[in-house]
Design a protein around this motif. Structure first.
Motif, PDB file in Angstrom:
ATOM      1  N   GLN A  75       7.084  -5.945   3.346  1.00 14.85           N
ATOM      2  CA  GLN A  75       7.712  -5.233   2.234  1.00 14.85           C
ATOM      3  C   GLN A  75       6.659  -4.734   1.254  1.00 14.85           C
ATOM      4  OE1 GLN A  75      11.073  -4.481   1.901  1.00 14.85           O
ATOM      5  NE2 GLN A  75      10.976  -5.182   4.032  1.00 14.85           N
ATOM      6  N   PRO A  76       6.741  -3.478   0.835  1.00 16.15           N
ATOM      7  CA  PRO A  76       5.784  -2.977  -0.162  1.00 16.15           C
ATOM      8  C   PRO A  76       5.836  -3.798  -1.440  1.00 16.15           C
ATOM      9  CG  PRO A  76       7.033  -1.170   0.793  1.00 16.15           C
ATOM     10  CD  PRO A  76       7.695  -2.440   1.257  1.00 16.15           C
ATOM     11  N   MET A  77       4.696  -4.066  -2.026  1.00 14.48           N
ATOM     12  CA  MET A  77       4.635  -4.800  -3.282  1.00 14.48           C
ATOM     13  C   MET A  77       4.906  -3.825  -4.427  1.00 14.48           C
ATOM     14  SD  MET A  77       1.502  -7.186  -4.577  1.00 14.48           S
ATOM     15  CE  MET A  77       1.622  -8.162  -6.084  1.00 14.48           C
ATOM     16  N   PRO A  78       5.822  -4.134  -5.322  1.00 14.86           N
ATOM     17  CA  PRO A  78       6.053  -3.224  -6.453  1.00 14.86           C
ATOM     18  C   PRO A  78       4.747  -2.992  -7.222  1.00 14.86           C
ATOM     19  CG  PRO A  78       7.783  -4.882  -6.343  1.00 14.86           C
ATOM     20  CD  PRO A  78       6.723  -5.303  -5.359  1.00 14.86           C
ATOM     21  N   GLU A  79       4.509  -1.744  -7.581  1.00 14.33           N
ATOM     22  CA  GLU A  79       3.224  -1.411  -8.199  1.00 14.33           C
ATOM     23  C   GLU A  79       3.008  -2.138  -9.520  1.00 14.33           C
ATOM     24  OE1 GLU A  79       0.352   2.498  -8.640  1.00 14.33           O
ATOM     25  OE2 GLU A  79       2.518   2.764  -8.433  1.00 14.33           O
ATOM     26  N   ASP A  80       4.067  -2.341 -10.286  1.00 12.95           N
ATOM     27  CA  ASP A  80       3.887  -3.040 -11.558  1.00 12.95           C
ATOM     28  C   ASP A  80       3.483  -4.500 -11.338  1.00 12.95           C
ATOM     29  OD1 ASP A  80       6.490  -3.652 -10.579  1.00 12.95           O
ATOM     30  OD2 ASP A  80       7.188  -4.150 -12.590  1.00 12.95           O
ATOM     31  N   LYS A  81       3.962  -5.109 -10.249  1.00 11.33           N
ATOM     32  CA  LYS A  81       3.554  -6.479  -9.936  1.00 11.33           C
ATOM     33  C   LYS A  81       2.086  -6.521  -9.537  1.00 11.33           C
ATOM     34  CE  LYS A  81       7.704  -8.264 -10.447  1.00 11.33           C
ATOM     35  NZ  LYS A  81       8.035  -9.126 -11.604  1.00 11.33           N
ATOM     36  N   GLU A 130      -2.583   6.026   1.566  1.00 10.12           N
ATOM     37  CA  GLU A 130      -3.753   5.278   1.088  1.00 10.12           C
ATOM     38  C   GLU A 130      -3.827   3.898   1.756  1.00 10.12           C
ATOM     39  OE1 GLU A 130      -2.566   8.279  -1.931  1.00 10.12           O
ATOM     40  OE2 GLU A 130      -1.475   6.654  -0.948  1.00 10.12           O
ATOM     41  N   PHE A 131      -2.686   3.276   1.956  1.00  7.92           N
ATOM     42  CA  PHE A 131      -2.664   1.965   2.611  1.00  7.92           C
ATOM     43  C   PHE A 131      -3.185   2.078   4.045  1.00  7.92           C
ATOM     44  CE2 PHE A 131      -0.834  -1.456   5.088  1.00  7.92           C
ATOM     45  CZ  PHE A 131      -0.909  -2.564   4.256  1.00  7.92           C
ATOM     46  N   ASP A 132      -2.709   3.076   4.753  1.00 10.79           N
ATOM     47  CA  ASP A 132      -3.144   3.248   6.143  1.00 10.79           C
ATOM     48  C   ASP A 132      -4.645   3.513   6.210  1.00 10.79           C
ATOM     49  OD1 ASP A 132      -0.519   2.891   6.952  1.00 10.79           O
ATOM     50  OD2 ASP A 132      -0.095   5.045   7.043  1.00 10.79           O
ATOM     51  N   ARG A 133      -5.154   4.307   5.285  1.00 12.80           N
ATOM     52  CA  ARG A 133      -6.587   4.604   5.262  1.00 12.80           C
ATOM     53  C   ARG A 133      -7.403   3.351   4.960  1.00 12.80           C
ATOM     54  NH1 ARG A 133      -6.420   8.496   1.927  1.00 12.80           N
ATOM     55  NH2 ARG A 133      -7.127   7.452   0.035  1.00 12.80           N
ATOM     56  N   MET A 134      -6.931   2.543   4.036  1.00 12.48           N
ATOM     57  CA  MET A 134      -7.647   1.316   3.703  1.00 12.48           C
ATOM     58  C   MET A 134      -7.506   0.278   4.813  1.00 12.48           C
ATOM     59  SD  MET A 134      -6.899   1.205  -0.423  1.00 12.48           S
ATOM     60  CE  MET A 134      -7.564  -0.425  -0.680  1.00 12.48           C
ATOM     61  N   GLY A 156       1.940  -6.405   1.577  1.00 12.48           N
ATOM     62  CA  GLY A 156       2.590  -5.474   0.665  1.00 12.48           C
ATOM     63  C   GLY A 156       1.626  -4.554  -0.051  1.00 12.48           C
ATOM     64  N   ALA A 157       0.346  -4.943  -0.082  1.00  9.78           N
ATOM     65  CA  ALA A 157      -0.684  -4.138  -0.748  1.00  9.78           C
ATOM     66  C   ALA A 157      -2.046  -4.591  -0.244  1.00  9.78           C
ATOM     67  CB  ALA A 157      -0.609  -4.292  -2.261  1.00  9.78           C
ATOM     68  N   LEU A 158      -3.005  -3.707  -0.366  1.00 10.98           N
ATOM     69  CA  LEU A 158      -4.406  -4.021  -0.091  1.00 10.98           C
ATOM     70  C   LEU A 158      -5.224  -3.697  -1.328  1.00 10.98           C
ATOM     71  CD1 LEU A 158      -4.870  -2.529   3.502  1.00 10.98           C
ATOM     72  CD2 LEU A 158      -4.767  -4.957   2.895  1.00 10.98           C
ATOM     73  N   GLU A 183     -17.619  -5.921  -2.188  1.00 11.44           N
ATOM     74  CA  GLU A 183     -17.675  -7.372  -2.072  1.00 11.44           C
ATOM     75  C   GLU A 183     -16.717  -7.914  -1.012  1.00 11.44           C
ATOM     76  OE1 GLU A 183     -19.845  -9.113  -3.589  1.00 11.44           O
ATOM     77  OE2 GLU A 183     -20.495  -7.853  -5.261  1.00 11.44           O
ATOM     78  N   ALA A 184     -15.481  -7.489  -1.061  1.00 11.50           N
ATOM     79  CA  ALA A 184     -14.450  -8.054  -0.190  1.00 11.50           C
ATOM     80  C   ALA A 184     -13.186  -7.212  -0.327  1.00 11.50           C
ATOM     81  CB  ALA A 184     -14.163  -9.508  -0.587  1.00 11.50           C
ATOM     82  N   ALA A 185     -12.189  -7.564   0.455  1.00 12.00           N
ATOM     83  CA  ALA A 185     -10.860  -6.978   0.315  1.00 12.00           C
ATOM     84  C   ALA A 185      -9.844  -8.109   0.264  1.00 12.00           C
ATOM     85  CB  ALA A 185     -10.552  -6.039   1.473  1.00 12.00           C
ATOM     86  N   SER A 186      -8.656  -7.791  -0.197  1.00 12.45           N
ATOM     87  CA  SER A 186      -7.585  -8.780  -0.252  1.00 12.45           C
ATOM     88  C   SER A 186      -6.281  -8.151   0.188  1.00 12.45           C
ATOM     89  CB  SER A 186      -7.424  -9.331  -1.676  1.00 12.45           C
ATOM     90  OG  SER A 186      -6.328 -10.223  -1.736  1.00 12.45           O
ATOM     91  N   ALA A 187      -5.566  -8.862   1.043  1.00 17.09           N
ATOM     92  CA  ALA A 187      -4.180  -8.518   1.353  1.00 17.09           C
ATOM     93  C   ALA A 187      -3.296  -9.335   0.423  1.00 17.09           C
ATOM     94  CB  ALA A 187      -3.867  -8.845   2.807  1.00 17.09           C
TER      95      ALA A 187
END
Length: 202
Positions: A32-38, A69-73, A89-91, A160-164
């Motif tokens: 599920q996509p993470m709400p942008e405000d969260k 953007e998600f697919d590219r990342m 939900g986000a990267l 430095e790193a990435a986070s899911a």
């Protein structure tokens, strides 16, 4: 789903806040996509981290599931990480500025603690995600050679790193080989990592 309770799996030798035992890094997400405000709340917390001279060297590049953007990342992760992070939900990619001008200095010089400070921000990010009911999983399994050009990162910055980040799902969304490891990890005894006065050889 019946989410695993890290408190049942872990114990601390001293009475830390339960949030530190509850925080862990699952790979199973519900897609599920993470709400942008969260997500921006999580990044707001991250950017209140301490840093040398308060230069705040961290930078965050993010994308929400379901966007180009998600697919590219996602494509910038190694294949193994793509296999599970596709359901996040986000990267977020964590970048640090390598040079800064200390107070009173006219020119920027190498900032010894830029990576350390960015790591501090990541720690706060992971805790704020946990507080909001999400889970963050940091990773350095990335295609580092492709990231600067793809994400338009200029000279003078270090990836430095990435986070899911996302909502946890049942382990059966993962490839079978990963399911057995989908449990909160434990920690070494405190006396193996904490030394009084001098470093103790292992």
């Amino acid at each position: 789903m019946n989410e695993i309770s890290p408190i049942d799996e872990r114990s601390a030798e001293y009475a830390v806040s339960p949030i530190f035992l509850e925080r862990w890094s699952p790979r199973a997400y519900d897609g599920q996509p993470m709400p942008e405000d969260k997500l921006l709340t999580v990044l707001e917390a991250a950017h209140w981290a301490p840093s040398a001279y308060n230069v705040q060297p961290w930078r965050f590049i993010y994308a929400i599931k379901g966007t180009p953007e998600f697919d590219r990342m996602l494509d910038l992760l190694v294949e193994f990480n793509q296999g599970w992070a596709k359901n996040a939900g986000a990267l977020v990619f964590i970048v640090s500025k390598t040079h800064s001008a200390p107070p009173g200095a006219a020119e920027e010089t190498p900032n010894y603690s830029h990576s350390f400070d960015a790591g501090s921000a990541w720690g706060l990010m992971s805790i704020q995600a946990q507080i909001l009911g999400y889970h963050a999983h940091g990773m350095t399994g990335l295609k580092f050679d492709k990231i600067p050009e793809t994400l338009n990162i200029p000279e003078g910055y270090r990836v430095e790193a990435a986070s899911a980040i996302g909502t946890q799902a049942a382990p059966d969304v993962l490839p079978e080989a990963l399911r057995k490891n989908e449990v909160p990890s434990k920690r070494r005894p405190l006396d193996e990592v904490v030394f009084k006065g001098v470093f103790a050889a292992e």
